[in-house]
Design an enzyme around this catalytic site. Structure first.
Site, PDB file in Angstrom:
ATOM      1  CG  HIS A 107      -1.930  -1.008   0.977  1.00 41.66           C
ATOM      2  ND1 HIS A 107      -2.313  -1.995   1.923  1.00 41.66           N
ATOM      3  CD2 HIS A 107      -2.918  -1.194  -0.073  1.00 41.66           C
ATOM      4  CE1 HIS A 107      -3.445  -2.555   1.723  1.00 41.66           C
ATOM      5  NE2 HIS A 107      -3.730  -2.045   0.306  1.00 41.66           N
ATOM      6  N   PRO A 141     -12.149  -0.433  -1.306  1.00 46.39           N
ATOM      7  CG  PRO A 141     -14.330   0.410  -2.054  1.00 46.39           C
ATOM      8  CD  PRO A 141     -13.393  -0.597  -1.004  1.00 46.39           C
ATOM      9  N   GLY A 210      -9.287  -8.119   6.028  1.00 43.66           N
ATOM     10  CA  GLY A 210      -8.290  -7.096   6.651  1.00 43.66           C
ATOM     11  C   GLY A 210      -7.750  -7.881   7.918  1.00 43.66           C
ATOM     12  CD  GLU A 240      -8.237 -14.673   7.684  1.00 44.89           C
ATOM     13  OE1 GLU A 240      -7.205 -14.607   6.943  1.00 44.89           O
ATOM     14  OE2 GLU A 240      -8.956 -13.438   8.190  1.00 44.89           O
ATOM     15  CG  ASP A 318      -5.612 -15.054   0.489  1.00 47.36           C
ATOM     16  OD1 ASP A 318      -6.563 -14.135   0.370  1.00 47.36           O
ATOM     17  OD2 ASP A 318      -5.357 -15.324   1.634  1.00 47.36           O
TER      18      ASP A 318
HETATM   19  P1  5GP Z   1      -7.033  -4.391  -1.404  1.00 47.56           P
HETATM   20  O1  5GP Z   1      -8.314  -4.870  -0.738  1.00 47.56           O
HETATM   21  O2  5GP Z   1      -6.269  -3.430  -0.774  1.00 47.56           O
HETATM   22  O3  5GP Z   1      -7.047  -4.279  -2.797  1.00 47.56           O
HETATM   23  O4  5GP Z   1      -5.854  -5.856  -1.180  1.00 47.56           O
HETATM   24  C1  5GP Z   1      -5.241  -6.183   0.024  1.00 47.56           C
HETATM   25  C2  5GP Z   1      -5.854  -6.469   1.345  1.00 47.56           C
HETATM   26  O5  5GP Z   1      -6.673  -7.339   1.332  1.00 47.56           O
HETATM   27  C3  5GP Z   1      -5.135  -6.451   2.505  1.00 47.56           C
HETATM   28  O6  5GP Z   1      -4.536  -5.089   3.049  1.00 47.56           O
HETATM   29  C4  5GP Z   1      -6.317  -6.994   3.443  1.00 47.56           C
HETATM   30  O7  5GP Z   1      -6.988  -6.228   3.890  1.00 47.56           O
HETATM   31  C5  5GP Z   1      -7.046  -7.754   2.661  1.00 47.56           C
HETATM   32  N1  5GP Z   1      -6.447  -9.226   2.540  1.00 47.56           N
HETATM   33  C6  5GP Z   1      -5.740 -10.063   1.634  1.00 47.56           C
HETATM   34  N2  5GP Z   1      -5.282 -11.126   1.937  1.00 47.56           N
HETATM   35  C7  5GP Z   1      -6.000 -11.320   3.302  1.00 47.56           C
HETATM   36  C8  5GP Z   1      -6.143 -12.615   4.193  1.00 47.56           C
HETATM   37  O8  5GP Z   1      -5.634 -13.753   3.724  1.00 47.56           O
HETATM   38  N3  5GP Z   1      -6.825 -12.405   5.307  1.00 47.56           N
HETATM   39  C9  5GP Z   1      -7.395 -11.327   5.493  1.00 47.56           C
HETATM   40  N4  5GP Z   1      -8.176 -11.043   6.597  1.00 47.56           N
HETATM   41  N5  5GP Z   1      -7.503 -10.232   4.426  1.00 47.56           N
HETATM   42  C10 5GP Z   1      -6.761 -10.399   3.481  1.00 47.56           C
END
Ligand code: 5GP
Length: 370
Positions: A107, A141, A210, A240, A318
């Site tokens: 990010h 978003p 998140g 998780e 993922d």
């Molecule tokens: P974005 O939503 O910013 O396009 O993709 C990255 C975000 O997806 C991460 O900052 C996190 O909030 C969420 N994320 C990605 N992989 C995982 C996961 O395995 N578990 C959880 N809880 N959130 C995830």
């Protein structure tokens, strides 16, 4: 990107060569028995599934996060360009805390919509290359620079529409993510965007994801209830972590009965039976789960328990860049661990079609003869 499975393919090839030599000197029955050790005997369909088969098969990807699936070379370029400070070790630490440190670094390197434009385009190309015929992408978003979260979503929808126009292989739909690290106002804003753009036909629902060390589902539940009341689909990352707080949250999530759950890594008999009775599909991400759960082997994954009970499930990536994977590898790694044949692999792929949110596309997928 390198795939560790290449070594294993080499090993298999060496075995094949060795066995074909044996064929000439040993009686037939002995050779047949040796082949059976690979899970095969006479026909190709009975052989253990190959990476090539997994790559060629028409697949769906239902759990992929935009920022987690940036093309590795592009991420490298942005990290350098934005002068993000990190140690190589940080990108190698992929347990739960380590993965969220990687997301912070990603990010930090992405601060404008021009980057999102390129990242999404490349992501679509990369999934299409693996023969994905339907992608349900998700993203949180964000406002970037002078652009609002609304601009972010509008750009993604435009990218999806244009990508669909220029090719016919892969359809794309979007889920908007509510990050549990953010507050309820931000979650409401995300829901409002999902409602606003639902009529585009591309946004199907909202996702809860998140950092799992942050707030719990009950805090956000009203937003997810409103999404459901607005005919949006709901999907919730849960179970998780192996702690009490997460266990309680998992009970709360199942009580809410989302349309799908992500991961569902830690469960007791009661939760296993409940999710089965409720028939809630599970999005399983083998390599991600292997890292965050500290599994020694893919063989230790809960996939097989749910496969055996005919539970609705789909294998997903993922975060391809974080966990150094792609959707073909995910199928191969998971199914090879259990010596699945091509016929069994087809059954797993078909089961994933049933988890698709877009009903019209689901009907079309059912017509595919694998
Ligand atoms: P974005 O939503 O910013 O396009 O993709 C990255 C975000 O997806 C991460 O900052 C996190 O909030 C969420 N994320 C990605 N992989 C995982 C996961 O395995 N578990 C959880 N809880 N959130 C995830």
């Amino acid at each position: 990107m390198t795939f560790f499975s290449l070594n294993e393919i080499n090993t298999l090839l060496i075995w094949e060569m060795y066995l074909s030599k044996l064929k000439n000197i040993l009686p037939r029955a002995v050779v047949k028995h040796s082949y059976a050790r690979f899970g095969s005997s006479a026909t190709k369909k009975e052989e253990t599934v190959t990476l090539e088969f997994c790559r060629k098969a028409p697949k769906v990807e239902l759990h992929a996060h935009l920022h987690g699936c940036i093309r590795p070379s592009t991420l490298q370029e942005y990290l350098t360009e934005k002068n993000v400070k990190y140690t190589p070790e940080e990108f190698k630490t992929k347990d739960m805390k380590g993965a969220f440190r990687i997301f912070d670094l990603i990010h930090a390197a992405i601060d404008n919509l021009k980057q999102i434009d390129r990242i999404s385009e490349e992501l679509f190309e990369d999934f299409a290359k693996e023969n994905v015929v339907y992608l349900e992408l998700r993203s949180t978003p964000r406002h970037l620079g002078s652009n609002t979260a609304d601009d972010y979503v509008a750009l993604l929808l435009d990218k999806i529409a244009k990508f669909e126009q220029k090719q016919s292989q892969m359809k794309i739909r979007l889920l908007l993510s509510v990050s549990r690290a953010e507050d309820i106002e931000k979650a409401r804003e995300t829901l409002a965007l999902a409602k606003k753009y639902k009529s585009s036909g591309y946004i199907l629902g909202i996702d809860y994801s998140g950092n799992p060390f942050q707030k719990t589902f009950t805090y956000f539940q009203e937003v997810f209830q409103e999404a459901r009341d607005s005919n949006l689909k709901t999907v919730v990352h849960c179970a998780e972590l192996p702690d009490e707080k997460t266990l309680q949250e998992t009970y709360d999530v199942l009580k809410f009965k989302p349309d799908r759950v992500g991961h569902f890594n830690y469960f007791n008999d009661e939760l296993f039976n409940t999710i089965h009775e409720l028939n809630i599909p599970i999005e399983m991400c083998p390599t991600s789960n292997k890292f965050t759960m500290y599994l020694k082997d893919y063989h230790d994954h809960h996939f097989i328990k749910y496969y055996k009970t005919k539970h609705p499930l789909c294998l997903c990536t993922d975060d391809t860049v974080v966990f150094d994977t792609n959707i073909s590898e995910e199928y191969y790694r998971m199914l090879k661990a259990f010596n699945f044949t091509e016929e069994q692999a087809k059954e797993v792929i078909k089961r994933s079609y049933e988890c698709v949110f877009d009903e019209k596309i689901k009907q079309e997928l059912r017509q595919i003869s694998l």
